[in-house]
Design a protein around this motif. Structure first.
Motif, PDB file in Angstrom:
ATOM      1  N   LEU A   1       0.910  -1.218   0.048  1.00 40.25           N
ATOM      2  CA  LEU A   1      -0.055   0.082   0.163  1.00 40.25           C
ATOM      3  C   LEU A   1       0.779   1.382  -0.001  1.00 40.25           C
ATOM      4  CD1 LEU A   1      -2.688  -0.934   2.826  1.00 40.25           C
ATOM      5  CD2 LEU A   1      -2.750  -1.635   0.235  1.00 40.25           C
ATOM      6  N   SER A   2       0.533   2.275  -0.680  1.00 39.31           N
ATOM      7  CA  SER A   2       1.182   3.589  -0.867  1.00 39.31           C
ATOM      8  C   SER A   2       0.288   4.644  -0.198  1.00 39.31           C
ATOM      9  CB  SER A   2       1.675   3.770  -2.137  1.00 39.31           C
ATOM     10  OG  SER A   2       2.218   2.646  -2.424  1.00 39.31           O
ATOM     11  N   CYS A   3       0.886   5.697   0.209  1.00 38.80           N
ATOM     12  CA  CYS A   3       0.108   6.728   0.925  1.00 38.80           C
ATOM     13  C   CYS A   3       0.876   7.919   0.231  1.00 38.80           C
ATOM     14  CB  CYS A   3      -0.415   6.870   2.216  1.00 38.80           C
ATOM     15  SG  CYS A   3      -1.185   8.137   3.065  1.00 38.80           S
ATOM     16  N   ALA A   4       0.346   8.951  -0.406  1.00 43.21           N
ATOM     17  CA  ALA A   4       1.114  10.132  -1.080  1.00 43.21           C
ATOM     18  C   ALA A   4       0.417  11.253  -0.280  1.00 43.21           C
ATOM     19  CB  ALA A   4       0.925  10.286  -2.722  1.00 43.21           C
ATOM     20  N   GLY A   5       1.433  12.227   0.060  1.00 40.92           N
ATOM     21  CA  GLY A   5       0.850  13.376   0.723  1.00 40.92           C
ATOM     22  C   GLY A   5       0.869  14.733  -0.123  1.00 40.92           C
TER      23      GLY A   5
ATOM     24  N   SER B   1       7.024  14.387   6.330  1.00 40.70           N
ATOM     25  CA  SER B   1       8.183  14.402   7.408  1.00 40.70           C
ATOM     26  C   SER B   1       7.760  15.311   8.490  1.00 40.70           C
ATOM     27  CB  SER B   1       9.496  14.891   6.679  1.00 40.70           C
ATOM     28  OG  SER B   1       9.262  16.221   6.048  1.00 40.70           O
ATOM     29  N   ASN B   2       6.858  15.958   8.311  1.00 41.39           N
ATOM     30  CA  ASN B   2       6.412  17.082   9.442  1.00 41.39           C
ATOM     31  C   ASN B   2       5.478  16.191  10.466  1.00 41.39           C
ATOM     32  OD1 ASN B   2       7.438  19.480   9.018  1.00 41.39           O
ATOM     33  ND2 ASN B   2       5.991  19.620   7.259  1.00 41.39           N
ATOM     34  N   TYR B   3       5.156  14.966   9.918  1.00 42.62           N
ATOM     35  CA  TYR B   3       4.119  14.191  10.663  1.00 42.62           C
ATOM     36  C   TYR B   3       4.495  12.839  11.313  1.00 42.62           C
ATOM     37  CZ  TYR B   3       1.034  17.570   8.817  1.00 42.62           C
ATOM     38  OH  TYR B   3       0.413  18.834   8.444  1.00 42.62           O
ATOM     39  N   GLY B   4       4.058  12.196  12.397  1.00 44.95           N
ATOM     40  CA  GLY B   4       3.922  10.812  12.490  1.00 44.95           C
ATOM     41  C   GLY B   4       2.844  10.269  11.654  1.00 44.95           C
ATOM     42  N   MET B   5       3.096   9.164  11.048  1.00 47.72           N
ATOM     43  CA  MET B   5       2.544   8.404  10.177  1.00 47.72           C
ATOM     44  C   MET B   5       2.049   7.144  10.435  1.00 47.72           C
ATOM     45  SD  MET B   5       1.780  10.885   7.585  1.00 47.72           S
ATOM     46  CE  MET B   5       1.093   9.628   6.518  1.00 47.72           C
TER      47      MET B   5
ATOM     48  N   SER C   1       7.462   1.953   6.090  1.00 44.14           N
ATOM     49  CA  SER C   1       8.684   2.915   5.527  1.00 44.14           C
ATOM     50  C   SER C   1       8.044   4.054   5.015  1.00 44.14           C
ATOM     51  CB  SER C   1       9.333   2.127   4.471  1.00 44.14           C
ATOM     52  OG  SER C   1       8.656   1.642   3.212  1.00 44.14           O
ATOM     53  N   ARG C   2       9.094   5.247   4.851  1.00 44.47           N
ATOM     54  CA  ARG C   2       8.731   6.261   4.097  1.00 44.47           C
ATOM     55  C   ARG C   2       9.937   6.711   3.424  1.00 44.47           C
ATOM     56  NH1 ARG C   2       7.518   9.705   9.588  1.00 44.47           N
ATOM     57  NH2 ARG C   2       6.809  11.112   7.783  1.00 44.47           N
TER      58      ARG C   2
ATOM     59  N   ASN D   1      10.901  10.389   2.466  1.00 51.73           N
ATOM     60  CA  ASN D   1      10.309  11.958   2.443  1.00 51.73           C
ATOM     61  C   ASN D   1      10.588  12.456   1.125  1.00 51.73           C
ATOM     62  OD1 ASN D   1       9.610  11.499   5.193  1.00 51.73           O
ATOM     63  ND2 ASN D   1      11.970  12.118   6.046  1.00 51.73           N
ATOM     64  N   ALA D   2      11.665  12.280   0.289  1.00 48.25           N
ATOM     65  CA  ALA D   2      11.936  12.928  -0.930  1.00 48.25           C
ATOM     66  C   ALA D   2      10.528  12.854  -1.799  1.00 48.25           C
ATOM     67  CB  ALA D   2      13.104  12.354  -1.344  1.00 48.25           C
ATOM     68  N   LYS D   3       9.856  11.559  -1.827  1.00 53.43           N
ATOM     69  CA  LYS D   3       8.738  11.627  -2.727  1.00 53.43           C
ATOM     70  C   LYS D   3       7.430  11.831  -1.792  1.00 53.43           C
ATOM     71  CE  LYS D   3      10.775   7.829  -5.498  1.00 53.43           C
ATOM     72  NZ  LYS D   3      10.428   6.692  -5.908  1.00 53.43           N
ATOM     73  N   ASN D   4       7.568  12.030  -0.586  1.00 55.96           N
ATOM     74  CA  ASN D   4       6.382  12.520   0.190  1.00 55.96           C
ATOM     75  C   ASN D   4       5.588  11.476   0.210  1.00 55.96           C
ATOM     76  OD1 ASN D   4       5.909  14.580   2.032  1.00 55.96           O
ATOM     77  ND2 ASN D   4       4.214  15.236   0.608  1.00 55.96           N
ATOM     78  N   MET D   5       5.945  10.310   0.504  1.00 59.82           N
ATOM     79  CA  MET D   5       5.155   9.012   0.392  1.00 59.82           C
ATOM     80  C   MET D   5       5.362   7.995   1.713  1.00 59.82           C
ATOM     81  SD  MET D   5       3.783   8.719  -2.777  1.00 59.82           S
ATOM     82  CE  MET D   5       3.628   6.813  -2.829  1.00 59.82           C
ATOM     83  N   VAL D   6       4.653   7.261   2.009  1.00 62.75           N
ATOM     84  CA  VAL D   6       4.488   6.323   3.186  1.00 62.75           C
ATOM     85  C   VAL D   6       4.136   4.907   2.446  1.00 62.75           C
ATOM     86  CG1 VAL D   6       4.759   7.736   5.096  1.00 62.75           C
ATOM     87  CG2 VAL D   6       2.595   6.621   4.467  1.00 62.75           C
ATOM     88  N   TYR D   7       4.621   3.762   2.990  1.00 63.67           N
ATOM     89  CA  TYR D   7       4.273   2.660   2.467  1.00 63.67           C
ATOM     90  C   TYR D   7       4.022   1.312   3.382  1.00 63.67           C
ATOM     91  CZ  TYR D   7       6.825   4.689  -1.405  1.00 63.67           C
ATOM     92  OH  TYR D   7       7.259   5.663  -2.406  1.00 63.67           O
ATOM     93  N   LEU D   8       3.120   0.592   2.909  1.00 67.96           N
ATOM     94  CA  LEU D   8       2.870  -0.624   4.055  1.00 67.96           C
ATOM     95  C   LEU D   8       3.188  -1.852   3.204  1.00 67.96           C
ATOM     96  CD1 LEU D   8       2.398  -1.542   6.693  1.00 67.96           C
ATOM     97  CD2 LEU D   8      -0.151  -1.810   6.045  1.00 67.96           C
ATOM     98  N   GLN D   9       4.321  -2.443   3.228  1.00 70.72           N
ATOM     99  CA  GLN D   9       4.613  -3.602   2.586  1.00 70.72           C
ATOM    100  C   GLN D   9       4.069  -4.859   3.514  1.00 70.72           C
ATOM    101  OE1 GLN D   9       6.068  -4.427  -0.395  1.00 70.72           O
ATOM    102  NE2 GLN D   9       5.293  -6.539   0.105  1.00 70.72           N
TER     103      GLN D   9
END
Length: 122
Positions: free
Chosen positions: A20-24, A30-34, A71-72, A74-82
């Protein structure tokens, strides 16, 4: 304010994997806990995994430890769930969430993604 847009999910057989991907947008993640939460059919939304903004420390629910990795990038402003070694009980709608600290309860999240269905078949 940050907007979260999710992608990924779908139907997978037990034992399989999904990411799963989550784009901000609007602000840097990087300003937030995700976190990732999930809501199984007929049940309440529950914490699955989280990652801190300061040092990228990760936190997992006992039910997914050793199988899921958050994982996150920050350069892509993304977090993931493998998600690996998926089980039928992982079937749920999955949500990404952002908060000042790592949200580990629904009330602690300030922003939510739109949700994405994950269905694990036997």
């Amino acid at each position: 304010q940050v907007q979260l847009v999710q992608s990924g999910g779908g139907l997978v057989q037990a034992g399989g994997s999904l990411r799963l991907s989550c784009a901000g947008s609007g602000r840097a993640l990087s300003n937030y806990g995700m976190s990732w939460f999930r809501q199984p059919p007929g049940k309440e939304r529950e914490f699955v995994a989280g990652i801190a903004w300061a040092d990228s420390s990760t936190y997992y629910a006992e039910s997914v430890k050793g199988r899921f990795t958050m994982s996150r990038d920050n350069a892509k402003n993304m977090v993931y769930l493998q998600m690996n070694s998926l089980k039928r009980e992982d079937t749920a709608v999955y949500y990404c969430a952002a908060g000042y600290y790592v949200p580990q309860s629904v009330d602690a999240a300030d922003y939510w993604g739109q949700g994405t269905q994950v269905t694990v078949s036997s």
